[in-house]
Scaffold this motif. Structure first.
Motif, PDB file in Angstrom:
ATOM      1  N   ASP A   1       0.827  -1.208   0.000  1.00  0.00           N
ATOM      2  CA  ASP A   1       0.000   0.000   0.000  1.00  0.00           C
ATOM      3  C   ASP A   1       0.860   1.256   0.000  1.00  0.00           C
ATOM      4  O   ASP A   1       0.584   2.215  -0.730  1.00  0.00           O
ATOM      5  CB  ASP A   1      -0.949   0.011   1.199  1.00  0.00           C
ATOM      6  CG  ASP A   1      -2.026  -1.052   1.124  1.00  0.00           C
ATOM      7  OD1 ASP A   1      -2.234  -1.650   0.034  1.00  0.00           O
ATOM      8  OD2 ASP A   1      -2.669  -1.307   2.169  1.00  0.00           O
ATOM      9  N   GLU A   2       1.902   1.266   0.832  1.00  0.00           N
ATOM     10  CA  GLU A   2       2.782   2.435   0.918  1.00  0.00           C
ATOM     11  C   GLU A   2       3.544   2.655  -0.387  1.00  0.00           C
ATOM     12  O   GLU A   2       3.678   3.785  -0.861  1.00  0.00           O
ATOM     13  CB  GLU A   2       3.754   2.284   2.096  1.00  0.00           C
ATOM     14  CG  GLU A   2       4.726   3.437   2.249  1.00  0.00           C
ATOM     15  CD  GLU A   2       4.075   4.792   2.528  1.00  0.00           C
ATOM     16  OE1 GLU A   2       4.803   5.796   2.445  1.00  0.00           O
ATOM     17  OE2 GLU A   2       2.858   4.849   2.819  1.00  0.00           O
TER      18      GLU A   2
ATOM     19  N   ARG B   1       1.252   4.074  -2.924  1.00  0.00           N
ATOM     20  CA  ARG B   1       1.023   5.487  -2.627  1.00  0.00           C
ATOM     21  C   ARG B   1       2.205   6.332  -3.084  1.00  0.00           C
ATOM     22  O   ARG B   1       2.032   7.377  -3.706  1.00  0.00           O
ATOM     23  CB  ARG B   1       0.776   5.677  -1.126  1.00  0.00           C
ATOM     24  CG  ARG B   1       0.383   7.120  -0.761  1.00  0.00           C
ATOM     25  CD  ARG B   1       0.437   7.360   0.734  1.00  0.00           C
ATOM     26  NE  ARG B   1       1.767   7.289   1.287  1.00  0.00           N
ATOM     27  CZ  ARG B   1       2.704   8.231   1.147  1.00  0.00           C
ATOM     28  NH1 ARG B   1       2.478   9.307   0.433  1.00  0.00           N
ATOM     29  NH2 ARG B   1       3.888   8.091   1.703  1.00  0.00           N
TER      30      ARG B   1
ATOM     31  N   ASP C   1       2.253   6.770  -6.791  1.00  0.00           N
ATOM     32  CA  ASP C   1       1.120   7.518  -7.325  1.00  0.00           C
ATOM     33  C   ASP C   1       1.223   9.013  -7.033  1.00  0.00           C
ATOM     34  O   ASP C   1       0.460   9.796  -7.570  1.00  0.00           O
ATOM     35  CB  ASP C   1      -0.208   6.980  -6.770  1.00  0.00           C
ATOM     36  CG  ASP C   1      -0.611   5.679  -7.448  1.00  0.00           C
ATOM     37  OD1 ASP C   1      -0.093   5.402  -8.549  1.00  0.00           O
ATOM     38  OD2 ASP C   1      -1.428   4.953  -6.865  1.00  0.00           O
ATOM     39  N   GLU C   2       2.171   9.422  -6.170  1.00  0.00           N
ATOM     40  CA  GLU C   2       2.342  10.839  -5.861  1.00  0.00           C
ATOM     41  C   GLU C   2       3.013  11.536  -7.037  1.00  0.00           C
ATOM     42  O   GLU C   2       3.940  11.005  -7.643  1.00  0.00           O
ATOM     43  CB  GLU C   2       3.228  11.018  -4.625  1.00  0.00           C
ATOM     44  CG  GLU C   2       2.560  10.656  -3.336  1.00  0.00           C
ATOM     45  CD  GLU C   2       3.457  10.886  -2.145  1.00  0.00           C
ATOM     46  OE1 GLU C   2       4.662  11.203  -2.317  1.00  0.00           O
ATOM     47  OE2 GLU C   2       2.965  10.733  -1.028  1.00  0.00           O
TER      48      GLU C   2
END
Length: 99
Positions: A75-76, A79, A82-83
């Motif tokens: 998940d991290e 994330r 995706d930034e």
């Protein structure tokens, strides 16, 4: 894939990511996301042999914890990738093509 092969595969990936971080291809945050998984695998390696049995993958608390840590790392990392990167294209996207 057997339980021990899972650990060996992860070790290969962790080593690759460590090298990519060293070359500036990934940020240190990617390694930070993976470290808890690496640490759990190390604790499992240092613990009882039974944890590496096929049956333990489904029933041992060590494997449940590993799955939780791996999901958190996934998940991290998703994330992080995706930034936006200061207006540049994301590391997993190529340049846009205008028609």
């Amino acid at each position: 894939m057997g339980p021990d092969e899972i650990a060996l595969e992860f070790d290969d990936v962790f080593s690759l990511v460590t090298g990519l971080v060293g070359m500036g291809q990934f940020g240190e945050q990617v390694l930070d996301a993976l470290r808890p998984v690496d640490e759990q695998l190390q604790r499992m390696t240092d613990s009882r042999k039974e944890v590496w049995l096929e049956s333990a993958v489904r029933s041992a608390s060590e494997w449940r914890e590993l799955r939780i840590l791996a999901k958190s790392a996934e998940d991290e990392i998703r994330r992080l990738f995706d930034e936006p990167l200061g207006g540049r294209s994301r590391p997993h996207e190529g340049p846009s093509v205008e028609s």
